[in-house]
Write a protein that holds these residues in place. Structure first.
Motif, PDB file in Angstrom:
ATOM      1  N   ILE A  70       0.824  -1.089   0.111  1.00 46.98           N
ATOM      2  CA  ILE A  70       0.020   0.062   0.009  1.00 46.98           C
ATOM      3  C   ILE A  70       0.667   1.336   0.042  1.00 46.98           C
ATOM      4  O   ILE A  70       0.476   2.234  -0.811  1.00 46.98           O
TER       5      ILE A  70
ATOM      6  N   LEU B 145      -9.152  -2.788  -3.041  1.00 48.08           N
ATOM      7  CA  LEU B 145      -8.113  -3.639  -2.017  1.00 48.08           C
ATOM      8  C   LEU B 145      -8.986  -4.668  -1.195  1.00 48.08           C
ATOM      9  O   LEU B 145      -8.586  -5.052  -0.076  1.00 48.08           O
TER      10      LEU B 145
ATOM     11  N   LEU C  69      -2.946   3.468   4.916  1.00 50.70           N
ATOM     12  CA  LEU C  69      -4.006   4.236   4.062  1.00 50.70           C
ATOM     13  C   LEU C  69      -3.969   5.670   4.321  1.00 50.70           C
ATOM     14  O   LEU C  69      -4.306   6.414   3.160  1.00 50.70           O
TER      15      LEU C  69
END
Length: 678
Positions: free
Chosen positions: A555, A569, A582
């Motif tokens: 990520i 995802l 994130l």
């Protein structure tokens, strides 16, 4: 119903046998066979994964396991998409020849095999969640030909369990293979299927009065049927509690209403003649009477529509309008004056015709035949809508016309040995050098040899779609590293290896759309993400759905892709606690329009706070985010112009809160899975 230990339920029923001389009929017996699915042979997509039984296509086999319960059950068959959301995402793909599509476009299919061959009388589909997406039912005979038993539009029907049994066309051959097709455009959420029952007979039975034009479905209605529902007008069994009572009545009086029909004229067209039967590669000039009828049909039905829809240059319109109108109105008296139009004008009109209409035009006269063969009409070729009758002969018929072919869609075609890898390679060798876009989704003939030839011949490819091409080995993708212009690459449910994929990405820095969904643990997705971050900085959409090997490192890597607009995802179970990954992703990629974080169970408000900076965000999936608060979701709804948000299984948000959000934000589709017992 059929017990789990039985392959089929058999019932002997007396019926009259039709005599060839028309004399009095004598009674015989016919078997009525009821059977559920033996095996799933093929499918285009599934919500489940290859390493689990939840939501997979194979759940449709056997007896119903949940019906008549209604709701979200892992034991059902669920497909990947619903509604129009995927068509509104940055990764959407456009049809190459939209004029080939009928009024109903099929998005998915599943092929089902049964134990015993029968003449189909009824197909009953057990829908346990969000019914209404079935749009076609096909039957396949033992020579590989398909017959459309029923088709109809997608439906908006009540949210309750349903046995869907549409009226079937007469099928004059036995079958044990069915295909169901689906259109998801009207679905509010994922649809789920529990089972599919096939009811058929051992002999062909036909209503004995006017049977040339009558069907068993119309006879069943005359016998009382099982009721009619305005909300479910295509369904012969709208009340599932009374399902098949009409068949019971038919069986008890079968000797009065039906006859056995031993057909001696069942059409079996050899595969080599299939294309000729369709008229797709006819080069003959028809007799003058047939030519007159053909051009009359074209002028009366097709041409007025084309003139209205197509923006031909004003000078051409002015010179041709009055004469064309006279031709259309007086087609019974003359058919030759249409030929005064310049060839350029006719060619421009022909460019907007579907393939079947082009074929009809080629049969009008020699002039139309010559224009209909022009290679400029075949720069795009979409054969997907004709999957049921495309074989090697059909493909070969286009070789002479595809000198400038740029876009080819053969998705769903060529399965069951109607096209071999050798057939397709021969086509590529003749017509593939100019290809820029190639879609081969769900094509079984695509193997290592085909991939090697694509890499050798199609040097200009910008788009390559290989979804569900399971015949390619892990090493078979290696030659694709010879391509250097790819902008879209779709590899859903394939067997590509990490090193090969990274080599391909390294050579194709212009990739904008990459689909690696449902790879489970085959790929080291962190390594792939790192390669994307370095080599594919222009990427706009990434589908990593169910990539179990993706972690926070992956990520963080894709956070370098500043042009990213879409990321899926969902079900990436290897991520665990996302930490700050994130936050970094959404802070860096502020052009996001679609974000799917399905089953990120540990998500918190803090993890998602940077999403408030993504002012273009339209679609957000937070299914299973247990700790997301109602207050934060309200902030999202106020601050962003969302079209859709999925808050299913978000434990901190009650059903009452969902209802309140829906009332305050009526323009946002707020999703919530129906949970039995709530």
């Amino acid at each position: 119903m059929v017990s789990s230990s039985e392959s089929a339920k058999l019932e002997l029923v007396p019926v009259k046998k039709l005599k060839p001389d028309g004399g009095s009929a004598r009674e015989e017996s016919v078997q009525f066979v009821e059977q559920f699915v033996k095996d799933v042979v093929d499918f285009s997509s599934q919500y489940g994964s290859n390493i689990s039984i939840s939501y997979t296509a194979y759940n449709i086999a056997g007896n119903p396991s949940k019906f008549p319960d209604y709701g979200d059950f892992p034991q059902a068959f669920v497909m990947r998409t619903y509604g129009r959301w995927w068509d509104n995402a940055p990764s959407k793909s456009l049809d190459y020849m939209p004029q080939n599509n009928g009024p109903i476009i099929s998005h998915d299919y599943i092929d089902l095999e049964y134990h015993k061959e029968v003449y189909p009388v009824r197909v009953s589909i057990y829908e346990t969640y969000n019914p209404g997406s079935v749009v076609a039912i096909w039957a396949r005979d033992d020579t590989g030909q398909w017959l459309l038993l029923w088709d109809g539009p997608p439906q908006v029907v009540p949210h309750k369990p349903r046995i869907f049994s549409p009226p079937l066309q007469l099928c004059n051959f036995k079958t044990k293979m069915l295909r169901l097709e689906f259109n998801h455009s009207l679905l509010e959420y994922y649809t789920a299927l529990d089972a599919v029952l096939l009811i058929g007979t051992s002999e062909l039975i036909i209503p004995n009065v006017g049977f040339q034009t009558r069907s068993l479905s119309s006879l069943l209605k005359e016998l009382g049927g099982t009721g009619y529902s305005n909300e479910d007008c295509y369904n012969l069994t709208p009340d599932y509690l009374k399902a098949n009572q009409d068949l019971k009545k038919l069986k008890s009086t079968l000797h009065k209403h039906c006859v056995l029909y031993k057909s001696k004229s069942v059409e079996k067209v050899p595969k080599g003649r299939l294309a000729a039967k369709l008229g797709w590669h006819c080069h003959y000039i028809p007799p003058i009477e047939e030519a007159f009828n053909s051009i009359q049909k074209f002028l009366q039905e097709d041409f007025p529509k084309l003139i209205k829809d197509i923006n031909i240059s004003s000078s051409s319109i002015a010179s041709a309008e009055s004469e064309n109108e006279a031709q259309i109105n007086n087609a019974n008296n003359t058919c030759g004056s249409f030929s005064v139009l310049p060839d350029e004008t006719i060619l421009k009109i022909f460019k907007h015709l579907d393939l079947k209409s082009l074929s009809r035009c080629s049969q009008v006269n020699r002039h139309f035949n010559n224009i209909a063969q022009d290679a400029l009409l075949y720069t795009s070729l979409n054969l997907k809508p004709y999957w049921h009758c495309v074989d090697a002969a059909v493909l070969n018929s286009y070789v002479s016309k595809c000198q400038y072919l740029q876009r080819l869609d053969l998705s769903w075609c060529g399965n069951y040995d109607t096209i071999s890898s050798e057939n397709f390679v021969a086509f590529l060798q003749s017509s593939g050098a100019t290809l820029t876009h190639l879609r081969l989704n769900c094509c079984r003939f695509v193997n290592d040899t085909v991939i090697e030839e694509i890499s050798r011949i199609c040097k200009n490819l910008k788009e390559l779609c290989l979804r569900n091409c399971t015949a390619i080995s892990g090493d078979g993708f290696t030659p694709l590293e010879n391509l250097e212009n790819l902008e879209r690459l779709e590899l859903y449910r394939t067997s590509i290896e990490t090193d090969d994929l990274c080599s391909i990405l390294r050579k194709n820095s212009n990739i904008r759309h990459l689909n690696l969904a449902s790879m489970q643990d085959r790929l080291n997705m962190d390594d792939v993400a790192a390669e994307i971050a370095v080599s594919c900085t222009k990427v706009e959409s990434l589908d990593f759905w169910k990539a179990q090997t993706l972690t926070v490192q992956g990520i963080r890597a894709i956070a370098h892709c500043a042009h990213l607009k879409e990321v899926d995802l969902g079900w990436c179970s290897g991520i665990g606690a996302p930490g700050d990954s994130l936050r970094l992703l959404f802070s860096s990629c502020r052009n996001m329009e679609k974000v799917f974080l399905t089953s990120f169970r540990g998500l918190t408000d803090r993890d998602l706070e940077p999403l408030l900076l993504c002012k273009n965000l339209k679609q957000l999936d937070l299914l299973g985010a247990r700790y997301i608060s109602r207050q934060f979701c309200t902030r999202l709804l106020y601050c962003l112009q969302l079209d859709m948000i999925d808050l299913s299984f978000c434990d901190e948000i009650s059903d009452d809160a969902i209802l309140e959000m829906r009332s305050h934000f009526p323009n946002v589709s707020i999703k919530r899975i129906f949970q039995v017992g709530r």
